[in-house]
Design an enzyme around this catalytic site. Structure first.
Site, mmCIF file in Angstrom:
data_model
loop_
_atom_site.group_PDB
_atom_site.id
_atom_site.type_symbol
_atom_site.label_atom_id
_atom_site.label_comp_id
_atom_site.label_asym_id
_atom_site.label_seq_id
_atom_site.Cartn_x
_atom_site.Cartn_y
_atom_site.Cartn_z
ATOM 1 N N LYS A 1 58.087 -61.024 62.028
ATOM 2 C CA LYS A 1 57.603 -62.409 62.123
ATOM 3 C C LYS A 1 57.438 -62.845 63.582
ATOM 4 O O LYS A 1 56.565 -63.651 63.894
ATOM 5 C CB LYS A 1 58.597 -63.315 61.396
ATOM 6 C CG LYS A 1 58.148 -64.747 61.240
ATOM 7 C CD LYS A 1 59.081 -65.455 60.285
ATOM 8 C CE LYS A 1 58.818 -66.925 60.183
ATOM 9 N NZ LYS A 1 59.722 -67.558 59.224
ATOM 10 N N GLU B 1 58.398 -74.942 57.305
ATOM 11 C CA GLU B 1 59.710 -74.695 56.700
ATOM 12 C C GLU B 1 60.559 -75.967 56.537
ATOM 13 O O GLU B 1 61.128 -76.184 55.461
ATOM 14 C CB GLU B 1 60.447 -73.621 57.504
ATOM 15 C CG GLU B 1 59.822 -72.244 57.261
ATOM 16 C CD GLU B 1 60.112 -71.230 58.354
ATOM 17 O OE1 GLU B 1 60.925 -71.529 59.248
ATOM 18 O OE2 GLU B 1 59.527 -70.133 58.314
ATOM 19 N N ASP C 1 68.085 -75.527 61.199
ATOM 20 C CA ASP C 1 67.836 -74.226 60.548
ATOM 21 C C ASP C 1 68.268 -73.088 61.469
ATOM 22 O O ASP C 1 67.575 -72.750 62.431
ATOM 23 C CB ASP C 1 66.330 -74.139 60.224
ATOM 24 C CG ASP C 1 65.954 -72.829 59.535
ATOM 25 O OD1 ASP C 1 66.798 -71.918 59.454
ATOM 26 O OD2 ASP C 1 64.798 -72.725 59.072
#
Ligand code: AMP
Length: 584
Positions: free
Chosen positions: A70, A147, A169
């Site tokens: 990613k 997200e 996060d």
């Protein structure tokens, strides 16, 4: 109507969810696990592994094992394996294809539609690369969503009070903090910040380093120079870290970890939570800066937050939760598994988009996100002239008129940049194109309108128009890291070809298992009823069993072709037919 799945395509782990009976449920993978490591490996035997199987062999096959792909999305990173070069989109597609297959096995029906999440700071190229990865995996990516927005959906915050929410996060390799504003039917990302290289892996490394130091001190061995031993240490370190989220102390046991003077070395250590906190204090502290930046960018104080959501597996660490309490002055919400809530939100969004409205809250949600960085074009003297400010709410439509710098210039190059720096060279080039056929005129006379359009997926289109001649050039972003349609098509074909091979491999494994069972049962029957069976018949059965066994030995399931598989099936049929009288 087929279901739309929600995919959290994570740096370390991925997760897939679907709405069933009005609620998002997590789809387990073929091993029954709720998240799948985002790791792909190419074995020396030509097999492709995805998930835990790829992680397990990483230490002995590091060069052909790819993790954290990613981080490379939208770059021109490539890996060459056996003469073929692979892009980040293609590697990600292998992960997506696995998630899709797991979803199909779980749902018992084909799955094509998906919503995929990306970090709020992903730029246009990274979003497009994620979409392309989905396409290569045979998915129709209905929406790319941020997200933190997805986490808010999972918490059902879109149906409650209007409020501002912080999403904290901390995953395996990255830290993201976002401030979002939830309105009546709108979720808007107000600001994002984070650290692209901070996550659970860093916590693991601190324990690894501590174990290596202890082994050096107590056992006089250097584990750092032994890759295979280090892989075991790393695995034990992560396990210890997870245990310390629930217990005050944990035992690290590594028997036969290495050898010294021909003697095996065993390691046995106790790690307390207090020691772990000491080892990782600075890592936890590093999350404070981005939290403050996000609040500043959103223009609010922590006291104005209605909620703080914990996302990412590493927020299970008690010291991290304590830090969040300290930074925000409030108790964070953690009633949804932090490693699952992003996928759940994507499933909810997918359900809404598919119009199936299985969700108990039958409401369409408008997701307003922001541009993570400013967008500009290069103008005279290498200056980055800003057209779209950072944190502008999507969708964006903005035009500005520019002119030429040189006399009788017949073309201009539009150099599209992303970033906050004043000079073009210090920002990231995300596209370049030429507008040709400008009417010849002295410098400063032509009027060229440049338009930036960003849709709700965060996908950017730039166009330039000469107002005099009406000549317009639609942007084709020419960044090398974007794949052409032909490349995508080739990648899809390749992925499909592998999907067929994978299918054969799966069937081969199942058939091999079934054949072995058949042999066992027949041999058991021959042993038990042998005396009743006519000699010639018995000989025939034995011959058939041996023929089947030979085929099983000859053809390894992971390399079997469809033709070899059909030979095994035929041989099984022969065994069944010849022995059917005696099998009950
Ligand atoms: P994610 O990318 O959200 O799946 O997060 C993965 C990270 O969370 C990895 O570094 C895991 O080791 C970490 N993690 C998962 N469970 C726990 C736990 N119980 N305590 C601490 N860290 C955890």
């Amino acid at each position: 109507m087929s279901k739309t799945i929600g995919i959290d395509l994570g740096t370390t782990n991925s997760c897939v969810s679907v709405v069933e009976g009005g609620h998002p449920v997590i789809i387990p993978n073929d091993k029954g696990e709720r998240t799948t490591p985002s790791v792909v490996a190419f074995t020396n035997e030509g097999e492709r592994l995805v998930g835990a199987a790829a992680v397990r062999q990483e230490a002995v096959n590091a060069k052909r094992t790819i993790s954290s792909i990613k981080r490379q999305m939208g770059t021109d990173w490539k890996i060459n394996i056996d003469g073929k070069s692979w892009t980040p989109q293609e590697i990600s597609a292998m992960i997506l294809r696995k998630l899709r297959t797991d979803a199909e096995n779980y749902l018992g029906e084909p799955v094509t539609d998906a919503v995929i999440t990306v970090p709020a700071y992903f730029n246009d190229i990274q979003r497009q690369a994620t979409k392309d990865a989905g396409k290569i995996a045979g998915l129709n990516v209905k929406r790319i969503i941020n997200e933190p927005t997805s986490a808010a959906l999972a918490y059902g915050l879109n149906t409650g009070t209007a409020q501002k929410v912080m999403v904290y996060d901390l995953g395996g390799g990255t830290f993201d903090v976002s401030i979002i504003e939830i309105g009546e039917s709108v979720i808007e990302v107000l600001a994002t910040s984070g650290d692209n290289h901070l996550g659970g892996d860093d916590f693991d490394e601190r324990i690894v380093s501590w174990i290596a130091d202890e082994a050096q001190r107590k056992n006089h061995v250097n584990l750092r120079s032994d890759i295979v031993a280090l892989a075991r240490v790393r695995e034990a370190a992560e396990q210890a870290k997870k245990e310390l989220s629930a217990a005050e102390t944990t035992q690290i046991t590594l028997p036969y970890i290495t050898q010294q003077n021909g003697q095996p070395v065993h390691i046995e250590l106790a790690l307390t939570r207090a020691k772990f906190n000491d080892l990782t204090r600075d890592l936890v502290e590093r999350t404070a800066g981005p939290v403050q930046n996000a609040l500043n960018d959103a223009g609010i104080a922590a006291s104005e937050l209605g909620k703080v959501l914990l996302v990412g597996g590493s927020t299970r660490i008690p010291a991290v939760q304590q830090k969040v309490r300290q930074l925000t002055g409030m108790e964070p919400s953690k009633n949804i598994n932090p490693d699952e809530c992003v996928a759940q939100g994507a499933a909810i969004q997918g359900d809404t988009l598919s119009g199936s409205h299985a969700l108990s809250v039958n409401k369409s949600i408008l997701l307003l996100d922001v541009t993570p960085l400013s967008l500009s074009i290069e103008t005279v003297g290498g200056v980055a002239t800003r057209l779209v400010e950072r944190n502008s709410t999507l969708p964006v439509h903005y035009s500005q008129v520019f002119t030429t710098a040189a006399p009788f210039q017949s073309s201009v190059e539009i150099h599209v940049l992303q970033g906050e720096r004043p000079m073009a060279a210090d920002n990231k080039t995300i596209g370049k194109f030429k507008l040709k056929g400008i009417k010849r005129a002295p410098a400063g006379v032509p009027q060229i309108e440049v338009t930036f359009d960003i849709d709700t997926n965060g996908i950017l289109r730039v166009s330039a128009k000469d107002q005099d001649t009406g000549k317009e050039q639609g942007i084709t972003i020419t960044a090398n890291d974007k794949m052409s349609d032909a490349e995508i098509d080739a990648a899809i074909r390749d992925a499909e070809q592998y999907a067929a091979q994978d299918q054969v491999r799966r069937e081969a494994l199942e058939t091999g298992h079934e054949a072995q069972q058949l042999i066992n049962n027949v041999e058991k029957a021959l042993d038990g009823k042998g005396k009743q069976i006519d000699k010639a018949e018995k000989k025939q059965i034995k011959e058939n069993v041996n023929a089947l066994r030979k085929l099983l030995y000859k053809n390894k399931p992971d390399q079997m072709t469809a033709e070899e598989l059909s030979h095994i099936r035929a041989a099984m049929e022969q065994v069944r037919q010849s022995s059917s009288r005696w099998m009950n």
